[in-house]
Design a protein around this motif. Structure first.
Motif, PDB file in Angstrom:
ATOM      1  N   LEU A   1      62.656  88.746  21.609  1.00  0.00           N
ATOM      2  CA  LEU A   1      63.681  87.745  21.868  1.00  0.00           C
ATOM      3  C   LEU A   1      63.293  86.425  21.222  1.00  0.00           C
ATOM      4  CD1 LEU A   1      63.999  88.381  25.719  1.00  0.00           C
ATOM      5  CD2 LEU A   1      65.466  89.319  23.950  1.00  0.00           C
TER       6      LEU A   1
ATOM      7  N   GLY B   1      68.342  85.183  21.601  1.00  0.00           N
ATOM      8  CA  GLY B   1      68.815  86.128  20.601  1.00  0.00           C
ATOM      9  C   GLY B   1      67.941  87.361  20.653  1.00  0.00           C
ATOM     10  N   VAL B   2      68.546  88.535  20.629  1.00  0.00           N
ATOM     11  CA  VAL B   2      67.785  89.784  20.602  1.00  0.00           C
ATOM     12  C   VAL B   2      67.506  90.082  19.136  1.00  0.00           C
ATOM     13  CG1 VAL B   2      67.769  92.230  21.194  1.00  0.00           C
ATOM     14  CG2 VAL B   2      68.911  90.586  22.706  1.00  0.00           C
TER      15      VAL B   2
ATOM     16  N   LEU C   1      69.861  90.802  30.899  1.00  0.00           N
ATOM     17  CA  LEU C   1      70.508  90.467  29.642  1.00  0.00           C
ATOM     18  C   LEU C   1      72.005  90.647  29.769  1.00  0.00           C
ATOM     19  CD1 LEU C   1      68.200  92.176  26.986  1.00  0.00           C
ATOM     20  CD2 LEU C   1      68.460  89.740  27.412  1.00  0.00           C
ATOM     21  N   SER C   2      72.741  89.712  29.222  1.00  0.00           N
ATOM     22  CA  SER C   2      74.192  89.799  29.208  1.00  0.00           C
ATOM     23  C   SER C   2      74.685  89.014  28.013  1.00  0.00           C
ATOM     24  CB  SER C   2      74.762  89.203  30.502  1.00  0.00           C
ATOM     25  OG  SER C   2      76.173  89.176  30.438  1.00  0.00           O
ATOM     26  N   ASN C   3      75.752  89.479  27.393  1.00  0.00           N
ATOM     27  CA  ASN C   3      76.340  88.701  26.312  1.00  0.00           C
ATOM     28  C   ASN C   3      77.562  87.938  26.817  1.00  0.00           C
ATOM     29  OD1 ASN C   3      78.087  90.813  26.583  1.00  0.00           O
ATOM     30  ND2 ASN C   3      78.099  91.419  24.449  1.00  0.00           N
ATOM     31  N   ASP C   4      77.595  87.727  28.131  1.00  0.00           N
ATOM     32  CA  ASP C   4      78.672  86.998  28.782  1.00  0.00           C
ATOM     33  C   ASP C   4      78.025  86.024  29.771  1.00  0.00           C
ATOM     34  OD1 ASP C   4      81.244  86.297  29.400  1.00  0.00           O
ATOM     35  OD2 ASP C   4      81.751  88.150  30.451  1.00  0.00           O
ATOM     36  N   ASN C   5      78.798  85.109  30.294  1.00  0.00           N
ATOM     37  CA  ASN C   5      78.271  84.186  31.298  1.00  0.00           C
ATOM     38  C   ASN C   5      77.836  84.959  32.538  1.00  0.00           C
ATOM     39  OD1 ASN C   5      78.682  81.869  29.775  1.00  0.00           O
ATOM     40  ND2 ASN C   5      80.784  81.639  30.504  1.00  0.00           N
TER      41      ASN C   5
ATOM     42  N   PRO D   1      69.478  80.975  27.004  1.00  0.00           N
ATOM     43  CA  PRO D   1      70.199  81.767  26.014  1.00  0.00           C
ATOM     44  C   PRO D   1      69.171  82.271  24.989  1.00  0.00           C
ATOM     45  CG  PRO D   1      70.600  79.421  25.670  1.00  0.00           C
ATOM     46  CD  PRO D   1      69.748  79.548  26.899  1.00  0.00           C
TER      47      PRO D   1
END
Length: 120
Positions: free
Chosen positions: A25, A9-10, A50-54, A7
């Motif tokens: 990142l 952070g951008v 990159l994804s902000n979901d699983n 996980p």
């Protein structure tokens, strides 16, 4: 090659003069195993997803099947792609008295010198 899913952070996204994009990142504190894998990737070419979901199993399978190779570049090596792009640039911006081969050599020498200047 180590594989690592973290996980992150951008923190920042910026465009560069050459048209590429720089992404900064950050991670949470890593355990020793993950930190070692991450440092093994230093100064290598890697894939990023990159994804902000699983991430689904289907996405993981797709990523596993993807290869960094000329297959993904219309069968051209990176140097062949660069030469082709420089040829198009030369055609669009050419000076009438400079042949492409001379332009190419000058451009590559300048590029090499810029990279050498950035070496430690």
């Amino acid at each position: 090659m180590p594989k690592l899913i973290l996980p992150v952070g951008v923190e920042a996204i910026a465009t560069r003069l050459d048209g590429s994009i720089k992404i900064t990142l950050s991670t949470y504190e890593l355990n020793t195993s993950s930190a070692v894998k991450l440092f093994d990737l230093r100064k290598t070419e890697a894939l990023m997803y990159l994804s902000n979901d699983n991430i689904s199993q289907e996405e993981l399978d797709t990523l596993d099947a993807f290869k960094l190779s000329a297959e993904n570049n219309d069968g051209k090596t990176p140097s062949q792609r660069l030469r082709a792009v420089l040829y198009i640039y030369w055609k669009q911006h050419k000076q009438k008295d400079v042949e492409f081969d001379i332009f190419y050599l000058r451009y590559m020498n300048r590029l090499i010198d810029r990279i050498k200047d950035k070496l430690d």
